[in-house]
Write a protein that holds these residues in place. Structure first.
Motif, PDB file in Angstrom:
ATOM      1  N   GLY A   1      -0.140  -5.641  -5.777  1.00  0.00           N
ATOM      2  CA  GLY A   1      -1.329  -4.614  -5.743  1.00  0.00           C
ATOM      3  C   GLY A   1      -1.400  -3.200  -6.481  1.00  0.00           C
ATOM      4  N   ALA A   2      -0.095  -2.621  -7.281  1.00  0.00           N
ATOM      5  CA  ALA A   2      -0.039  -1.453  -7.723  1.00  0.00           C
ATOM      6  C   ALA A   2      -0.621  -1.934  -9.432  1.00  0.00           C
ATOM      7  CB  ALA A   2       0.975  -1.078  -7.598  1.00  0.00           C
ATOM      8  N   LYS A   3      -1.183  -0.746  -9.574  1.00  0.00           N
ATOM      9  CA  LYS A   3      -2.013  -0.609 -11.025  1.00  0.00           C
ATOM     10  C   LYS A   3      -0.398  -1.135 -11.626  1.00  0.00           C
ATOM     11  CE  LYS A   3      -6.328   1.398 -10.213  1.00  0.00           C
ATOM     12  NZ  LYS A   3      -6.887   2.756  -9.945  1.00  0.00           N
ATOM     13  N   MET A   4       0.204   0.687 -11.419  1.00  0.00           N
ATOM     14  CA  MET A   4       1.565   0.700 -12.178  1.00  0.00           C
ATOM     15  C   MET A   4       2.688   0.972 -11.572  1.00  0.00           C
ATOM     16  SD  MET A   4       1.571   3.066 -15.650  1.00  0.00           S
ATOM     17  CE  MET A   4       2.004   4.638 -14.386  1.00  0.00           C
ATOM     18  N   GLY A   5       3.746   0.951 -12.487  1.00  0.00           N
ATOM     19  CA  GLY A   5       5.090   1.353 -11.621  1.00  0.00           C
ATOM     20  C   GLY A   5       6.169   2.170 -12.422  1.00  0.00           C
ATOM     21  N   ILE A   6       6.487   3.255 -12.613  1.00  0.00           N
ATOM     22  CA  ILE A   6       7.479   3.283 -13.451  1.00  0.00           C
ATOM     23  C   ILE A   6       8.378   3.672 -13.276  1.00  0.00           C
ATOM     24  CG2 ILE A   6       5.480   3.800 -15.486  1.00  0.00           C
ATOM     25  CD1 ILE A   6       6.277   6.993 -14.863  1.00  0.00           C
ATOM     26  N   ASN A   7       9.520   4.134 -13.715  1.00  0.00           N
ATOM     27  CA  ASN A   7      10.814   5.065 -13.605  1.00  0.00           C
ATOM     28  C   ASN A   7      11.091   6.371 -13.848  1.00  0.00           C
ATOM     29  OD1 ASN A   7      13.604   5.686 -13.841  1.00  0.00           O
ATOM     30  ND2 ASN A   7      14.226   4.414 -15.025  1.00  0.00           N
TER      31      ASN A   7
ATOM     32  N   VAL B   1      14.485   8.066  -9.760  1.00  0.00           N
ATOM     33  CA  VAL B   1      12.896   8.244  -8.752  1.00  0.00           C
ATOM     34  C   VAL B   1      12.045   7.583  -9.312  1.00  0.00           C
ATOM     35  CG1 VAL B   1      11.814  10.675  -8.954  1.00  0.00           C
ATOM     36  CG2 VAL B   1      14.112  10.766  -8.891  1.00  0.00           C
ATOM     37  N   THR B   2      11.141   7.184  -8.996  1.00  0.00           N
ATOM     38  CA  THR B   2       9.931   6.604  -9.288  1.00  0.00           C
ATOM     39  C   THR B   2       8.766   6.196  -8.465  1.00  0.00           C
ATOM     40  OG1 THR B   2      10.164   4.390  -7.371  1.00  0.00           O
ATOM     41  CG2 THR B   2      11.536   4.042  -8.865  1.00  0.00           C
ATOM     42  N   ARG B   3       7.469   6.126 -10.393  1.00  0.00           N
ATOM     43  CA  ARG B   3       5.825   6.303  -9.635  1.00  0.00           C
ATOM     44  C   ARG B   3       5.304   5.036  -9.222  1.00  0.00           C
ATOM     45  NH1 ARG B   3       3.918  11.988 -11.906  1.00  0.00           N
ATOM     46  NH2 ARG B   3       5.317  13.410 -11.039  1.00  0.00           N
ATOM     47  N   VAL B   4       4.721   4.796  -8.892  1.00  0.00           N
ATOM     48  CA  VAL B   4       3.214   3.900  -8.870  1.00  0.00           C
ATOM     49  C   VAL B   4       2.164   4.288  -8.072  1.00  0.00           C
ATOM     50  CG1 VAL B   4       4.199   3.620  -5.815  1.00  0.00           C
ATOM     51  CG2 VAL B   4       3.789   2.079  -7.416  1.00  0.00           C
ATOM     52  N   ILE B   5       1.657   3.785  -8.613  1.00  0.00           N
ATOM     53  CA  ILE B   5      -0.030   3.930  -8.459  1.00  0.00           C
ATOM     54  C   ILE B   5      -0.743   2.865  -8.472  1.00  0.00           C
ATOM     55  CG2 ILE B   5      -2.380   4.571  -9.818  1.00  0.00           C
ATOM     56  CD1 ILE B   5       0.142   5.993 -11.552  1.00  0.00           C
TER      57      ILE B   5
ATOM     58  N   SER C   1       1.065  -0.873  -0.083  1.00  0.00           N
ATOM     59  CA  SER C   1       0.105   0.060   0.172  1.00  0.00           C
ATOM     60  C   SER C   1       0.807   1.215  -0.237  1.00  0.00           C
ATOM     61  CB  SER C   1      -1.360   0.671   0.672  1.00  0.00           C
ATOM     62  OG  SER C   1       0.074   0.232   2.630  1.00  0.00           O
ATOM     63  N   ALA C   2       0.094   2.169  -0.187  1.00  0.00           N
ATOM     64  CA  ALA C   2       1.299   3.439  -0.204  1.00  0.00           C
ATOM     65  C   ALA C   2       1.496   3.612   1.083  1.00  0.00           C
ATOM     66  CB  ALA C   2       0.433   4.871  -0.991  1.00  0.00           C
ATOM     67  N   GLU C   3       0.792   3.645   2.142  1.00  0.00           N
ATOM     68  CA  GLU C   3       0.655   4.206   3.369  1.00  0.00           C
ATOM     69  C   GLU C   3       2.195   3.061   3.462  1.00  0.00           C
ATOM     70  OE1 GLU C   3      -2.900   4.963   2.370  1.00  0.00           O
ATOM     71  OE2 GLU C   3      -2.455   2.786   1.807  1.00  0.00           O
ATOM     72  N   GLU C   4       1.983   2.033   3.293  1.00  0.00           N
ATOM     73  CA  GLU C   4       3.398   0.979   4.137  1.00  0.00           C
ATOM     74  C   GLU C   4       4.327   2.026   3.858  1.00  0.00           C
ATOM     75  OE1 GLU C   4       3.190  -2.840   3.397  1.00  0.00           O
ATOM     76  OE2 GLU C   4       1.311  -3.001   4.547  1.00  0.00           O
ATOM     77  N   ILE C   5       4.596   2.407   2.315  1.00  0.00           N
ATOM     78  CA  ILE C   5       5.909   3.135   1.408  1.00  0.00           C
ATOM     79  C   ILE C   5       6.270   4.381   2.485  1.00  0.00           C
ATOM     80  CG2 ILE C   5       6.734   3.643  -0.582  1.00  0.00           C
ATOM     81  CD1 ILE C   5       5.215   2.169  -1.754  1.00  0.00           C
TER      82      ILE C   5
ATOM     83  N   ASP D   1       3.323  12.177  -1.971  1.00  0.00           N
ATOM     84  CA  ASP D   1       1.667  11.522  -2.219  1.00  0.00           C
ATOM     85  C   ASP D   1       1.186  12.609  -3.171  1.00  0.00           C
ATOM     86  OD1 ASP D   1      -0.936  11.277  -2.753  1.00  0.00           O
ATOM     87  OD2 ASP D   1      -0.892  10.738  -0.377  1.00  0.00           O
ATOM     88  N   LEU D   2       0.975  12.395  -4.968  1.00  0.00           N
ATOM     89  CA  LEU D   2       0.208  12.692  -5.248  1.00  0.00           C
ATOM     90  C   LEU D   2      -1.037  12.796  -6.012  1.00  0.00           C
ATOM     91  CD1 LEU D   2       3.530  12.244  -8.704  1.00  0.00           C
ATOM     92  CD2 LEU D   2       3.182  13.423  -6.772  1.00  0.00           C
ATOM     93  N   GLY D   3      -1.182  12.536  -5.238  1.00  0.00           N
ATOM     94  CA  GLY D   3      -3.255  12.326  -4.655  1.00  0.00           C
ATOM     95  C   GLY D   3      -3.530  11.216  -5.942  1.00  0.00           C
ATOM     96  N   ASP D   4      -4.738  10.318  -5.844  1.00  0.00           N
ATOM     97  CA  ASP D   4      -4.871   9.631  -7.289  1.00  0.00           C
ATOM     98  C   ASP D   4      -4.848   8.591  -7.347  1.00  0.00           C
ATOM     99  OD1 ASP D   4      -7.425  11.440  -7.439  1.00  0.00           O
ATOM    100  OD2 ASP D   4      -6.030  12.445  -9.499  1.00  0.00           O
ATOM    101  N   GLY D   5      -4.209   8.198  -5.503  1.00  0.00           N
ATOM    102  CA  GLY D   5      -3.353   6.867  -5.675  1.00  0.00           C
ATOM    103  C   GLY D   5      -2.044   6.483  -5.868  1.00  0.00           C
ATOM    104  N   ALA D   6      -1.178   7.797  -6.803  1.00  0.00           N
ATOM    105  CA  ALA D   6      -0.251   8.096  -6.643  1.00  0.00           C
ATOM    106  C   ALA D   6       1.300   8.732  -5.603  1.00  0.00           C
ATOM    107  CB  ALA D   6       0.147   9.075  -8.307  1.00  0.00           C
ATOM    108  N   LEU D   7       1.564   7.757  -5.373  1.00  0.00           N
ATOM    109  CA  LEU D   7       3.379   8.305  -5.194  1.00  0.00           C
ATOM    110  C   LEU D   7       4.927   8.459  -5.673  1.00  0.00           C
ATOM    111  CD1 LEU D   7       3.113   5.293  -2.084  1.00  0.00           C
ATOM    112  CD2 LEU D   7       2.569   7.994  -2.154  1.00  0.00           C
TER     113      LEU D   7
END
Length: 152
Positions: free
Chosen positions: A83-89, A147-151, A6-10, A118-124
């Motif tokens: 459980g993430a929808k997507m992760g990107i570099n 830097v990575t992003r995960v949704i 989850s985002a909270e764990e990260i 937290d970028l909002g809408d489930g994105a970090l």
């Protein structure tokens, strides 16, 4: 292996060392394959005899970008996000190669989660400090701020 679900764990892991990879031995074959893939055929990487005689390192060394390219492989040994929808570099803020990786030496990655926003809408957006150490060396071979992003 650390697993984030989850985002909270990260977000809770910011400022902590996530873990270390296994040691990986850098072979001349891997260096040769990297040279073929990238077109970087500099003798310091490929000419074993010349490197023994003329290199200040006493042998061939891995390309710096080969060392950098090992980060995803080694990171996969340290953590994963489920459980993430997507992760990107998303990119890098800093890449440094403080010391060479001699062929035949072993390297290990240590990953620390330096920041997560937290970028909002489930994105970090996460910033990791990755350090590749060479067994027995005093300086690291790579220091990377990635830097990575995960949704979710």
């Amino acid at each position: 292996m650390r697993v984030f679900t989850s985002a909270e764990e990260i977000l809770a892991a910011v400022g902590t060392e996530i873990g270390k990879s296994e040691w990986l031995t850098i072979t001349q074959e891997r260096v040769n394959q990297f040279a073929e893939a990238t077109g970087d055929h500099q003798w310091i990487h490929l000419d074993v005899e010349r490197a023994k005689n003329e290199s200040p390192y006493g042998g061939t060394i891995a390309h710096g970008f080969l060392t950098l390219s090992l980060v995803p492989f080694l990171t996969a040994q340290i953590f994963r996000i489920e459980g993430a929808k997507m992760g990107i570099n998303y990119g890098s803020n800093k890449v440094r190669f403080p010391s060479p990786v001699l062929v035949g030496s072993s390297v290990q990655l240590t990953s620390t989660l330096a920041e997560s926003n937290d970028l909002g809408d489930g994105a970090l957006q996460n910033t990791f400090t990755h350090v590749i150490s060479v067994e027995g060396a005093t300086k690291p071979a790579l220091v990377l701020e990635m830097v990575t992003r995960v949704i979710f």
